[in-house]
Write an enzyme that holds these catalytic residues in place. Structure first.
Site, PDB file in Angstrom:
ATOM      1  NE  ARG A   1      94.353  57.507  -3.585  1.00 13.04           N
ATOM      2  CZ  ARG A   1      93.272  58.270  -3.776  1.00 13.04           C
ATOM      3  NH1 ARG A   1      92.086  57.948  -3.298  1.00 13.04           N
ATOM      4  NH2 ARG A   1      93.369  59.389  -4.467  1.00 13.04           N
TER       5      ARG A   1
ATOM      6  CG  ASP B   1      99.078  64.749  -4.034  1.00 13.92           C
ATOM      7  OD1 ASP B   1      98.641  64.561  -5.189  1.00 13.92           O
ATOM      8  OD2 ASP B   1      98.761  64.046  -3.059  1.00 13.92           O
TER       9      ASP B   1
HETATM   10  O1  MRU Z   1      98.958  58.524  -4.395  1.00 11.23           O
HETATM   11  P1  MRU Z   1      97.612  59.087  -4.099  1.00 11.23           P
HETATM   12  O2  MRU Z   1      96.503  58.196  -4.570  1.00 11.23           O
HETATM   13  O3  MRU Z   1      97.452  59.496  -2.653  1.00 11.23           O
HETATM   14  O4  MRU Z   1      97.536  60.425  -4.980  1.00 11.23           O
HETATM   15  C1  MRU Z   1      96.400  61.225  -4.898  1.00 11.23           C
HETATM   16  C2  MRU Z   1      96.408  62.369  -5.833  1.00 11.23           C
HETATM   17  O5  MRU Z   1      97.365  62.610  -6.541  1.00 11.23           O
HETATM   18  C3  MRU Z   1      95.228  63.305  -5.812  1.00 11.23           C
HETATM   19  O6  MRU Z   1      95.028  63.878  -7.070  1.00 11.23           O
HETATM   20  C4  MRU Z   1      95.492  64.423  -4.789  1.00 11.23           C
HETATM   21  O7  MRU Z   1      95.851  63.892  -3.551  1.00 11.23           O
HETATM   22  C5  MRU Z   1      94.313  65.312  -4.613  1.00 11.23           C
HETATM   23  S1  MRU Z   1      93.023  64.459  -3.727  1.00 11.23           S
HETATM   24  C6  MRU Z   1      91.808  65.559  -3.359  1.00 11.23           C
END
Ligand code: MRU
Length: 356
Positions: A54, A245
């Protein structure tokens, strides 16, 4: 300057091993360091969907390897052009998670390469796709190191920093984005301290960020999300830094649910709010946050905390995994090319990669 955290201290989220990927299955952390070997594209899809792997950059890397795993055993004398198989597999992988643009960004590169090579021997195209996946992976490590270094411009000595979710080595090829800035500051002996939001519902802050910071010896305290406002009022927070994201062209930023609330609180308390983002997380074709798709996840992620039931079994639930922070609440972006200040629609545009 390269970051000098020993590899044993910062974990590798994903590795290519001979003919497959090995990920640290993040659903087991922090209880257990369980490594999962994945040989097949369907398993890559499942690992992304279930958050075994993730974080925006890491899912882009996993998907790129996934494309190769999906095509590697396809016949090399097929009747239809090979790039159509690549397109089909990329369309499938893109359905795993909708918000982080890195997934689509990595898949687009794979498709573009396969299309360009149309007519060449299929074995050669397969080989090139694997090389491309490896280079997306290696580039991300360099990008994360650059974000860490560039971010030092906004980190004073003795900084008290608040962060959300997990943006570290687990979420990227190496080091992270927001956490890379924190690691670099720590290595430069800036005497920093980090407040870590636990990040309900899936607890990426407490399960993953606290785990990384403990491994690397960065001083920190874990707080429940509901404590953030009070911590901002009571403890002197110098800055907040989070990941992204998907950043829209005007700077509106999708990140883990709870980020928007922090940005509002930061404005109220006059605390600078930074977003660490590689160019691969900027969606130059999406004008504003309104057009960013927000993933909604299963109700049981709220009804349960881990395996423990935390709400009546049938309670109706709303579970958006991300929110959008409007650009006017963001002080600046930290990218691999430096700090980007407002006006974002103008200044982010300067980073748009040239089309080939
Ligand atoms: O649902 P996730 O755990 O994949 O969400 C991750 C995030 O929101 C992070 O802050 C984002 O991907 C940046 S990671 C460098």
């Amino acid at each position: 300057m390269q970051l000098k955290i020993k590899p044993v201290e910062v974990v590798s989220s994903i590795d290519w091993i001979d003919d497959h990927i090995r990920i640290i299955d993040q659903t087991y952390l922090p209880h257990r360091e369980f490594f999962l070997d994945i040989f097949e594209v369907g398993r890559v899809w499942e690992a992304i969907r279930s958050l075994r792997v993730r974080g925006a950059p890491a899912i882009g890397i996993a998907a790129a390897y996934g494309v190769y795993l999906g095509v590697k055993d396809l016949p090399e004398d097929g009747m239809q052009p090979f790039h159509t198989d690549v397109e089909r597999i990329c369309e499938y992988l893109a359905t795993a998670r909708p918000t982080a643009v890195n997934l689509q960004w990595a898949l687009d590169q794979m498709v573009k390469t396969a299309r360009k090579m149309q007519g060449q021997p299929v074995a050669r195209i397969k080989e090139t796709l694997l090389e491309l996946a490896k280079s997306i992976h290696e580039d991300d490590k360099r990008v994360c190191a650059a974000i860490g270094q560039n971010g030092q411009e906004v980190i004073p000595q003795n900084a008290n920093i608040l962060t959300h979710c997990n943006t570290g080595s687990l979420a990227t090829g190496q080091y992270g984005t927001a956490l890379s800035i924190i690691y670099h500051a720590h290595l430069q002996k800036k005497n920093i301290h980090v407040w870590v939001d636990e990040t309900r519902p899936l607890l990426q802050g407490s399960r993953l960020t606290a785990w990384e910071l403990e491994k690397t010896g960065v001083p920190h305290h874990l707080i429940a999300d509901s404590m953030a406002a009070w911590v901002m009022k009571e403890k002197k927070i110098d800055l907040i830094v989070v990941g992204a994201d998907r950043v829209a062209q005007n700077g509106d930023t999708a990140n883990k649910i709870g980020t928007y609330g922090l940005a509002i609180l930061a404005r109220h308390h006059k605390i600078p709010f930074y977003v660490a983002s590689p160019i691969s997380s900027i969606d130059f074709d999406t004008g504003s946050g309104e057009n960013i798709p927000i993933e909604e996840r299963e109700s049981d992620e709220i009804r349960f905390i881990g395996k423990q039931q935390a709400a009546p079994r049938e309670t109706p639930v709303y579970n958006p995994a991300f929110d959008i922070t409007p650009h006017d609440l963001i002080t600046a972006f930290v990218t691999e090319h430096g700090i980007v200040k407002p006006v974002f629609s103008k200044n982010l545009e300067k980073l748009r990669p040239q089309q080939d």
